[in-house]
Structures are given as structure tokens and as C-alpha cells.
Design a protein around this motif. Structure first.
Motif, PDB file in Angstrom:
ATOM      1  N   GLU A  20      17.733 -17.848  -9.852  1.00  0.00           N
ATOM      2  CA  GLU A  20      17.409 -16.730  -8.964  1.00  0.00           C
ATOM      3  C   GLU A  20      16.063 -16.103  -9.328  1.00  0.00           C
ATOM      4  OE1 GLU A  20      18.947 -15.901  -6.196  1.00  0.00           O
ATOM      5  OE2 GLU A  20      20.462 -17.455  -6.536  1.00  0.00           O
ATOM      6  N   THR A  21      15.775 -16.043 -10.614  1.00  0.00           N
ATOM      7  CA  THR A  21      14.476 -15.531 -11.050  1.00  0.00           C
ATOM      8  C   THR A  21      13.367 -16.435 -10.516  1.00  0.00           C
ATOM      9  OG1 THR A  21      15.464 -14.625 -13.056  1.00  0.00           O
ATOM     10  CG2 THR A  21      13.079 -14.874 -13.049  1.00  0.00           C
ATOM     11  N   GLY A  22      13.568 -17.736 -10.619  1.00  0.00           N
ATOM     12  CA  GLY A  22      12.580 -18.690 -10.117  1.00  0.00           C
ATOM     13  C   GLY A  22      12.380 -18.569  -8.617  1.00  0.00           C
ATOM     14  N   LYS A  23      13.466 -18.410  -7.870  1.00  0.00           N
ATOM     15  CA  LYS A  23      13.358 -18.266  -6.419  1.00  0.00           C
ATOM     16  C   LYS A  23      12.512 -17.047  -6.049  1.00  0.00           C
ATOM     17  CE  LYS A  23      17.864 -20.200  -5.170  1.00  0.00           C
ATOM     18  NZ  LYS A  23      19.207 -19.843  -4.663  1.00  0.00           N
ATOM     19  N   LYS A  24      12.725 -15.964  -6.762  1.00  0.00           N
ATOM     20  CA  LYS A  24      12.069 -14.711  -6.398  1.00  0.00           C
ATOM     21  C   LYS A  24      10.658 -14.581  -6.978  1.00  0.00           C
ATOM     22  CE  LYS A  24      12.890  -9.809  -5.886  1.00  0.00           C
ATOM     23  NZ  LYS A  24      13.857  -8.729  -6.004  1.00  0.00           N
ATOM     24  N   TYR A  25      10.439 -15.074  -8.191  1.00  0.00           N
ATOM     25  CA  TYR A  25       9.184 -14.783  -8.886  1.00  0.00           C
ATOM     26  C   TYR A  25       8.334 -15.989  -9.246  1.00  0.00           C
ATOM     27  CZ  TYR A  25      10.878 -10.039  -9.201  1.00  0.00           C
ATOM     28  OH  TYR A  25      11.316  -8.787  -8.893  1.00  0.00           O
ATOM     29  N   SER A  26       8.721 -17.185  -8.872  1.00  0.00           N
ATOM     30  CA  SER A  26       7.967 -18.373  -9.257  1.00  0.00           C
ATOM     31  C   SER A  26       6.508 -18.316  -8.790  1.00  0.00           C
ATOM     32  CB  SER A  26       8.629 -19.634  -8.725  1.00  0.00           C
ATOM     33  OG  SER A  26       7.879 -20.772  -9.103  1.00  0.00           O
ATOM     34  N   ALA A  27       6.281 -18.005  -7.531  1.00  0.00           N
ATOM     35  CA  ALA A  27       4.912 -17.976  -7.001  1.00  0.00           C
ATOM     36  C   ALA A  27       4.071 -16.910  -7.712  1.00  0.00           C
ATOM     37  CB  ALA A  27       4.923 -17.729  -5.499  1.00  0.00           C
ATOM     38  N   TYR A  28       4.663 -15.746  -7.930  1.00  0.00           N
ATOM     39  CA  TYR A  28       3.961 -14.651  -8.615  1.00  0.00           C
ATOM     40  C   TYR A  28       3.582 -15.060 -10.037  1.00  0.00           C
ATOM     41  CZ  TYR A  28       3.498 -10.275 -11.224  1.00  0.00           C
ATOM     42  OH  TYR A  28       3.064  -9.274 -12.065  1.00  0.00           O
ATOM     43  N   LEU A  29       4.541 -15.607 -10.782  1.00  0.00           N
ATOM     44  CA  LEU A  29       4.283 -16.004 -12.162  1.00  0.00           C
ATOM     45  C   LEU A  29       3.284 -17.154 -12.224  1.00  0.00           C
ATOM     46  CD1 LEU A  29       7.901 -15.774 -13.622  1.00  0.00           C
ATOM     47  CD2 LEU A  29       5.970 -14.251 -14.102  1.00  0.00           C
ATOM     48  N   HIS A  30       3.426 -18.096 -11.317  1.00  0.00           N
ATOM     49  CA  HIS A  30       2.518 -19.243 -11.307  1.00  0.00           C
ATOM     50  C   HIS A  30       1.068 -18.765 -11.137  1.00  0.00           C
ATOM     51  CE1 HIS A  30       1.617 -23.522 -10.786  1.00  0.00           C
ATOM     52  NE2 HIS A  30       0.677 -23.105  -9.951  1.00  0.00           N
ATOM     53  N   LYS A  31       0.829 -17.877 -10.191  1.00  0.00           N
ATOM     54  CA  LYS A  31      -0.521 -17.357  -9.942  1.00  0.00           C
ATOM     55  C   LYS A  31      -1.036 -16.593 -11.155  1.00  0.00           C
ATOM     56  CE  LYS A  31      -3.966 -15.904  -7.226  1.00  0.00           C
ATOM     57  NZ  LYS A  31      -5.131 -16.725  -7.133  1.00  0.00           N
ATOM     58  N   LEU A  32      -0.200 -15.743 -11.727  1.00  0.00           N
ATOM     59  CA  LEU A  32      -0.590 -14.952 -12.894  1.00  0.00           C
ATOM     60  C   LEU A  32      -0.976 -15.852 -14.060  1.00  0.00           C
ATOM     61  CD1 LEU A  32      -0.733 -12.189 -14.399  1.00  0.00           C
ATOM     62  CD2 LEU A  32       1.680 -12.492 -14.915  1.00  0.00           C
ATOM     63  N   ILE A  33      -0.155 -16.811 -14.360  1.00  0.00           N
ATOM     64  CA  ILE A  33      -0.391 -17.714 -15.491  1.00  0.00           C
ATOM     65  C   ILE A  33      -1.611 -18.599 -15.231  1.00  0.00           C
ATOM     66  CG2 ILE A  33       0.583 -19.623 -16.837  1.00  0.00           C
ATOM     67  CD1 ILE A  33       3.397 -18.337 -16.107  1.00  0.00           C
ATOM     68  N   TYR A  34      -1.700 -19.134 -14.017  1.00  0.00           N
ATOM     69  CA  TYR A  34      -2.828 -20.016 -13.704  1.00  0.00           C
ATOM     70  C   TYR A  34      -4.161 -19.268 -13.785  1.00  0.00           C
ATOM     71  CZ  TYR A  34      -5.631 -23.696 -11.722  1.00  0.00           C
ATOM     72  OH  TYR A  34      -6.589 -24.659 -11.556  1.00  0.00           O
ATOM     73  N   ASN A  35      -4.168 -18.005 -13.387  1.00  0.00           N
ATOM     74  CA  ASN A  35      -5.400 -17.218 -13.471  1.00  0.00           C
ATOM     75  C   ASN A  35      -5.875 -17.058 -14.910  1.00  0.00           C
ATOM     76  OD1 ASN A  35      -5.679 -16.838 -10.746  1.00  0.00           O
ATOM     77  ND2 ASN A  35      -4.821 -14.792 -10.731  1.00  0.00           N
ATOM     78  N   ILE A  36      -4.983 -17.116 -15.852  1.00  0.00           N
ATOM     79  CA  ILE A  36      -5.351 -16.995 -17.257  1.00  0.00           C
ATOM     80  C   ILE A  36      -5.719 -18.353 -17.846  1.00  0.00           C
ATOM     81  CG2 ILE A  36      -4.502 -16.391 -19.572  1.00  0.00           C
ATOM     82  CD1 ILE A  36      -2.703 -14.268 -18.127  1.00  0.00           C
ATOM     83  N   SER A  65      11.930  -2.858 -14.593  1.00  0.00           N
ATOM     84  CA  SER A  65      11.290  -3.657 -13.539  1.00  0.00           C
ATOM     85  C   SER A  65      11.258  -5.103 -14.005  1.00  0.00           C
ATOM     86  CB  SER A  65       9.879  -3.143 -13.274  1.00  0.00           C
ATOM     87  OG  SER A  65       9.180  -4.063 -12.464  1.00  0.00           O
ATOM     88  N   LEU A  66      12.036  -5.942 -13.361  1.00  0.00           N
ATOM     89  CA  LEU A  66      12.092  -7.351 -13.755  1.00  0.00           C
ATOM     90  C   LEU A  66      10.731  -8.023 -13.562  1.00  0.00           C
ATOM     91  CD1 LEU A  66      13.786  -9.694 -14.814  1.00  0.00           C
ATOM     92  CD2 LEU A  66      14.478 -10.164 -12.445  1.00  0.00           C
ATOM     93  N   LYS A  67      10.038  -7.690 -12.484  1.00  0.00           N
ATOM     94  CA  LYS A  67       8.733  -8.285 -12.217  1.00  0.00           C
ATOM     95  C   LYS A  67       7.751  -7.993 -13.348  1.00  0.00           C
ATOM     96  CE  LYS A  67       5.101  -8.353  -8.695  1.00  0.00           C
ATOM     97  NZ  LYS A  67       4.705  -7.841  -7.374  1.00  0.00           N
TER      98      LYS A  67
END
Length: 182
Positions: A20-36, A65-67
Motif C-alpha cells: 500500500e505504501t508503494g501504491k501511494k508513494y512510489s512515484a513521489y519517492l522515485h522522483k525524490l531519490i532520483y533527483n539526488i 505524516s507518512l509522506k
């Protein structure tokens, strides 16, 4: 699924929490991590490690805040990986802040964790205009490029660089007035 429900899945030690975490936050985390990191393989690995980090931390920690909780884990892991990859070399984005942040702190993540400095930074950020704040946080928290910030806020790249330069200069002055050693 709402964050409260996802957190409860972690507390209940249900493997569905990670899904469920992956469904909701995968795109957000991917962008954040890739930017670094700017590396697709490392980004996938750090994203997976972020889910594991959340699994290991919840409980006993129950995030408000889980995000933001996930972004903190992802940033810590990303900067650790970046430190390992650069092996003593300095990241150009972090060098930009050298003129106003104490040299004794080695990485951005440690800077934000320093309680006194963090409080001073928060007070300073509270004084910024909305667009200046968004550009500054976009650059130094989310690691967006000058080009991305230019597009996102309808500014020229020169304007973005000027906003960042002016904000760093003001931050330096603010920290000096606050008595933070530079």
C-alpha cells in the motif's frame, strides 16, 4: 488508502503495508531519490530500502505524516549512497550552501538534523515569500535542477539562480544575526 490505515498495517505487521505504501508513494519517492542520485538502479534499490526502513521503524515510531516520514528515510539513504559514490568529492548543490552554512557539518542531511540550526533555518524560511521558499526548498530539499525549477515556477534559469543566490546571502546574514557559527 489513507495514511492512518497504512500506518496501522505497519503496526499490525501486515506485509500489505509495504504494498500500500508503494501504491501511494512510489512515484513521489522515485522522483525524490532520483533527483539526488541520478541513477535508475540506485533509485530502485533505495526506494526498496526506504520501505524496509519504514517497516523497521513503525512501530515503535508512529509518524504524524507518512509522506514526510518516508521522504526522511529516503533522503538519509540517498545521501548515504551519494557519500559512498562520491567518496570524498563534494556535490555541487551542497557546495552552493557552503557560503552560508557552517563548514563543520559534512552533509545536507546532518545540517537539517542539527536542532539549533534547524530551528534557525525554520524561522528564516518562515520569513521568505512563497515563491522564494518554494524555489529554495525545491533546490535544497528535493534536489530539483535549475531547469526543473525554472519550468515549474515560470521563471528564467537566470531568475532561479538569482533567487537562490539572494536567499543564500540572506540566510547567511540571518544565521550570523542568530549567532550560528559560520
Amino acid at each position: 488508502m489513507e495514511d492512518v490505515e497504512i500506518i496501522q498495517l505497519y503496526v499490525d505487521r501486515s506485509e500489505a503495508a509495504i504494498q500500500e505504501t508503494g501504491k501511494k508513494y512510489s512515484a513521489y519517492l522515485h522522483k525524490l531519490i532520483y533527483n539526488i542520485l541520478h541513477d535508475a538502479c540506485d533509485t530502485e534499490e533505495i526506494e526498496d530500502d526506504t520501505y524496509l526502513g519504514a517497516w523497521n521503524a513503525i512501530p515503535p515510531t508512529i509518524p504524524n505524516s507518512l509522506k514526510h516520514f518516508l521522504s526522511r528515510i529516503a533522503r538519509n539513504l540517498s545521501f548515504d549512497r551519494l557519500d559512498y559514490r562520491l567518496a570524498g568529492k563534494r556535490n555541487a548543490q551542497l557546495v552552493e550552501l557552503d557560503e552560508c552554512i557552517p563548514d563543520t557539518v559534512q552533509s545536507m542531511e546532518r545540517i537539517w538534523e542539527e536542532k539549533e540550526l534547524g530551528e534557525a533555518l525554520n524561522r528564516f524560511l518562515g520569513t521568505l515569500k512563497r515563491k522564494d521558499l518554494a524555489v529554495f526548498v525545491g533546490r535544497y530539499y528535493y534536489s530539483y535542477s535549475i531547469g526543473e525549477l525554472s519550468e515549474q515556477y515560470s521563471l528564467s534559469q537566470r531568475q532561479v539562480k538569482y533567487v537562490l543566490s539572494r536567499t543564500r546571502k540572506n540566510l547567511r546574514s540571518y544565521l550570523e544575526r542568530e549567532g550560528v557559527a559560520i
